[in-house]
Design a protein around this motif. Structure first.
Motif, PDB file in Angstrom:
ATOM      1  N   LEU A  65     -18.096 -35.387 -53.224  1.00  0.00           N
ATOM      2  CA  LEU A  65     -16.982 -34.358 -52.829  1.00  0.00           C
ATOM      3  C   LEU A  65     -17.470 -32.956 -53.382  1.00  0.00           C
ATOM      4  O   LEU A  65     -17.560 -32.114 -52.445  1.00  0.00           O
ATOM      5  CB  LEU A  65     -15.860 -34.539 -53.214  1.00  0.00           C
ATOM      6  CG  LEU A  65     -15.029 -35.763 -52.468  1.00  0.00           C
ATOM      7  CD1 LEU A  65     -13.782 -36.087 -53.263  1.00  0.00           C
ATOM      8  CD2 LEU A  65     -14.747 -35.666 -50.871  1.00  0.00           C
ATOM      9  N   ASP A  66     -17.843 -32.934 -54.434  1.00  0.00           N
ATOM     10  CA  ASP A  66     -18.121 -31.271 -54.901  1.00  0.00           C
ATOM     11  C   ASP A  66     -19.390 -30.798 -54.135  1.00  0.00           C
ATOM     12  O   ASP A  66     -19.681 -29.649 -54.086  1.00  0.00           O
ATOM     13  CB  ASP A  66     -18.582 -31.578 -56.377  1.00  0.00           C
ATOM     14  CG  ASP A  66     -17.423 -31.439 -57.261  1.00  0.00           C
ATOM     15  OD1 ASP A  66     -16.390 -30.941 -56.861  1.00  0.00           O
ATOM     16  OD2 ASP A  66     -17.638 -32.167 -58.432  1.00  0.00           O
ATOM     17  N   THR A  67     -20.243 -31.666 -53.761  1.00  0.00           N
ATOM     18  CA  THR A  67     -21.690 -31.278 -53.207  1.00  0.00           C
ATOM     19  C   THR A  67     -21.344 -30.752 -51.579  1.00  0.00           C
ATOM     20  O   THR A  67     -21.702 -29.820 -51.256  1.00  0.00           O
ATOM     21  CB  THR A  67     -22.757 -32.486 -53.122  1.00  0.00           C
ATOM     22  OG1 THR A  67     -23.084 -32.490 -54.610  1.00  0.00           O
ATOM     23  CG2 THR A  67     -23.790 -31.920 -52.385  1.00  0.00           C
ATOM     24  N   VAL A  68     -20.470 -31.659 -50.768  1.00  0.00           N
ATOM     25  CA  VAL A  68     -20.403 -31.777 -49.419  1.00  0.00           C
ATOM     26  C   VAL A  68     -19.073 -30.766 -49.224  1.00  0.00           C
ATOM     27  O   VAL A  68     -19.207 -29.853 -48.019  1.00  0.00           O
ATOM     28  CB  VAL A  68     -20.320 -33.100 -48.600  1.00  0.00           C
ATOM     29  CG1 VAL A  68     -20.047 -32.915 -47.395  1.00  0.00           C
ATOM     30  CG2 VAL A  68     -21.407 -33.771 -49.092  1.00  0.00           C
ATOM     31  N   VAL A  69     -18.201 -30.930 -49.909  1.00  0.00           N
ATOM     32  CA  VAL A  69     -16.783 -29.945 -49.581  1.00  0.00           C
ATOM     33  C   VAL A  69     -16.522 -29.337 -51.073  1.00  0.00           C
ATOM     34  O   VAL A  69     -15.445 -29.789 -51.419  1.00  0.00           O
ATOM     35  CB  VAL A  69     -15.728 -30.913 -48.839  1.00  0.00           C
ATOM     36  CG1 VAL A  69     -16.053 -30.946 -47.209  1.00  0.00           C
ATOM     37  CG2 VAL A  69     -15.554 -32.284 -49.445  1.00  0.00           C
ATOM     38  N   ALA A 101     -27.174 -35.038 -48.362  1.00  0.00           N
ATOM     39  CA  ALA A 101     -28.641 -34.747 -48.582  1.00  0.00           C
ATOM     40  C   ALA A 101     -28.875 -33.394 -48.079  1.00  0.00           C
ATOM     41  O   ALA A 101     -29.821 -32.616 -48.783  1.00  0.00           O
ATOM     42  CB  ALA A 101     -29.505 -36.009 -47.839  1.00  0.00           C
ATOM     43  N   ALA A 102     -28.300 -32.865 -46.998  1.00  0.00           N
ATOM     44  CA  ALA A 102     -28.662 -31.515 -46.583  1.00  0.00           C
ATOM     45  C   ALA A 102     -27.999 -30.558 -47.558  1.00  0.00           C
ATOM     46  O   ALA A 102     -28.430 -29.392 -47.678  1.00  0.00           O
ATOM     47  CB  ALA A 102     -28.094 -31.373 -45.151  1.00  0.00           C
ATOM     48  N   ALA A 103     -27.084 -30.948 -48.518  1.00  0.00           N
ATOM     49  CA  ALA A 103     -26.167 -30.018 -48.985  1.00  0.00           C
ATOM     50  C   ALA A 103     -26.493 -29.879 -50.628  1.00  0.00           C
ATOM     51  O   ALA A 103     -26.534 -28.648 -51.220  1.00  0.00           O
ATOM     52  CB  ALA A 103     -24.742 -30.251 -49.248  1.00  0.00           C
ATOM     53  N   HIS A 104     -27.283 -30.886 -51.252  1.00  0.00           N
ATOM     54  CA  HIS A 104     -27.413 -30.894 -52.656  1.00  0.00           C
ATOM     55  C   HIS A 104     -28.810 -30.213 -52.987  1.00  0.00           C
ATOM     56  O   HIS A 104     -29.566 -30.417 -52.567  1.00  0.00           O
ATOM     57  CB  HIS A 104     -27.776 -32.238 -53.084  1.00  0.00           C
ATOM     58  CG  HIS A 104     -27.305 -32.523 -54.661  1.00  0.00           C
ATOM     59  ND1 HIS A 104     -28.083 -32.133 -55.595  1.00  0.00           N
ATOM     60  CD2 HIS A 104     -26.158 -32.765 -55.381  1.00  0.00           C
ATOM     61  CE1 HIS A 104     -27.650 -31.913 -56.706  1.00  0.00           C
ATOM     62  NE2 HIS A 104     -26.764 -32.665 -56.772  1.00  0.00           N
ATOM     63  N   PRO A 105     -28.403 -29.219 -54.037  1.00  0.00           N
ATOM     64  CA  PRO A 105     -29.620 -28.313 -54.300  1.00  0.00           C
ATOM     65  C   PRO A 105     -30.874 -28.983 -55.015  1.00  0.00           C
ATOM     66  O   PRO A 105     -32.129 -28.436 -55.018  1.00  0.00           O
ATOM     67  CB  PRO A 105     -29.184 -27.342 -55.247  1.00  0.00           C
ATOM     68  CG  PRO A 105     -28.030 -27.864 -55.779  1.00  0.00           C
ATOM     69  CD  PRO A 105     -27.478 -28.843 -54.725  1.00  0.00           C
TER      70      PRO A 105
END
Length: 337
Positions: A320-324, A31-35
């Motif tokens: 995975l694509d979003t967080v790492v 949630a913190a990473a996805h634009p």
């Protein structure tokens, strides 16, 4: 309600209600990473661990995610009626499987969760999506104390319940079983509801070779994700379980930005409040009305969007694509891991 489109450039304001254990941590990272998501606040409730532990875990994970600005509030120490019962046998005594993160450098907001959530929901110009990944005690108290907030809630996405077997009992999923009265209040609120149940929760996993590589990485975020995904629980006979690799609660948050990755049906749902079935979410999948309708026994149901099928490879790769970024692989289906 604003339509949720995968390529929508306007971030969706979201609030997470958590009982931060292993999979809540993964959800917070996503949630913190996805634009497409604007994480505007987090409320905490006792569930996987005690409330003080949940708050501390949440603050540590948000700091690790670079989201130390996101406000966090402490909520209910226990369910509405029952005593608190944690899930330390799953998440470890500290709720994070013994994974060491730097101590939190801030504290939770002075207001409790209910007072904290009211303005956080009412003030944004667009309706807020409330995502509950925990026993819904905080949300039930909010809805009963400040029903006016429903005017600015687009929907409530709740990780809870099951259209099939349970985990806390043979028929009940942990979050709903922990506080079934709160779940009943949630279902009776009139707010649009989306149920991401245990049956889809258990479908999304990361291949073990990817998780092991992540855990061994020198990059702190990748290492944390790998350690969380690699966490194992004991089976019913006390032996070590097989690798599962579930992203758990994070899948419910992923569903907000990839709604077409799930097959959803709007169906009647109710929560059982007595007997061994206490905490069971009953999903009425009948094509035709039954005897209960004809004999006046069909009260207490709510219309809910229930997720039944999920493109597990797509959701695992989205996570995975979003967080790492750069670590996504062709994730195997859960039953092939």
């Amino acid at each position: 309600m604003r339509a949720l489109r995968q390529n929508d450039p306007v971030p969706i304001p979201v609030i997470l209600d958590v009982d931060t254990g292993v999979d809540d941590a993964l959800a917070l990272l996503f949630a913190a990473a996805h634009p497409q998501l604007d994480l505007i606040g987090v409320s905490c409730v006792a569930g996987n661990a005690s409330l003080p532990r949940v708050v501390d875990n949440t603050l540590r994970v948000l700091a690790h995610a670079g989201a130390g600005h996101v406000p966090v509030a402490a909520g209910a120490h226990r369910p509405l009626i029952e005593p608190a019962r944690d899930a330390s046998h799953v998440h470890g005594a500290d709720g994070l499987a013994g994974i060491q993160l730097p101590p939190a450098t801030r504290q939770a907001e002075a207001d409790g969760a209910v007072a904290f959530l009211r303005p956080l929901i009412l003030e944004p110009p667009e309706p807020v999506t409330l995502v509950t990944l925990a026993p819904p005690t905080n949300v039930a108290l909010l809805l009963r104390t400040h029903p006016e907030v429903t005017a600015n809630i687009a929907r409530i996405v709740f990780m809870g319940g099951s259209a099939g077997p349970g985990n806390a009992t043979a028929v009940a999923e942990f979050n709903v079983w922990h506080d079934p009265e709160a779940a009943a209040i949630l279902l009776g609120s009139g707010v649009p509801l989306y149920m991401y149940g245990l049956d889809v929760f258990e479908r999304v996993s990361v291949p073990q070779d990817v998780a092991l590589e992540l855990a061994a990485s020198a990059e702190p975020r990748a290492a944390l994700v790998g350690q969380l995904i690699n966490h194992r629980i004991r089976d019913r006979d006390g032996g070590e379980s097989v690798y599962l690799g579930h992203i758990g609660d994070a899948g419910a948050v992923c569903s907000i930005v990839a709604p077409d990755a799930l097959r959803v049906e709007r169906l009647p749902v109710r929560v059982e409040l007595a007997g061994y079935g206490r905490g069971q979410t009953v999903v009425d999948r009948r094509q035709f009305p039954g005897e209960d309708l004809f004999h006046g026994l069909a009260d207490g149901w709510a219309e809910v969007d229930v997720a039944f099928e999920i493109d597990d490879v797509r959701i695992a790769n989205l996570f995975l694509d979003t967080v790492v970024p750069g670590w996504a692989a062709d994730a195997a289906p859960a039953d092939a891991v």
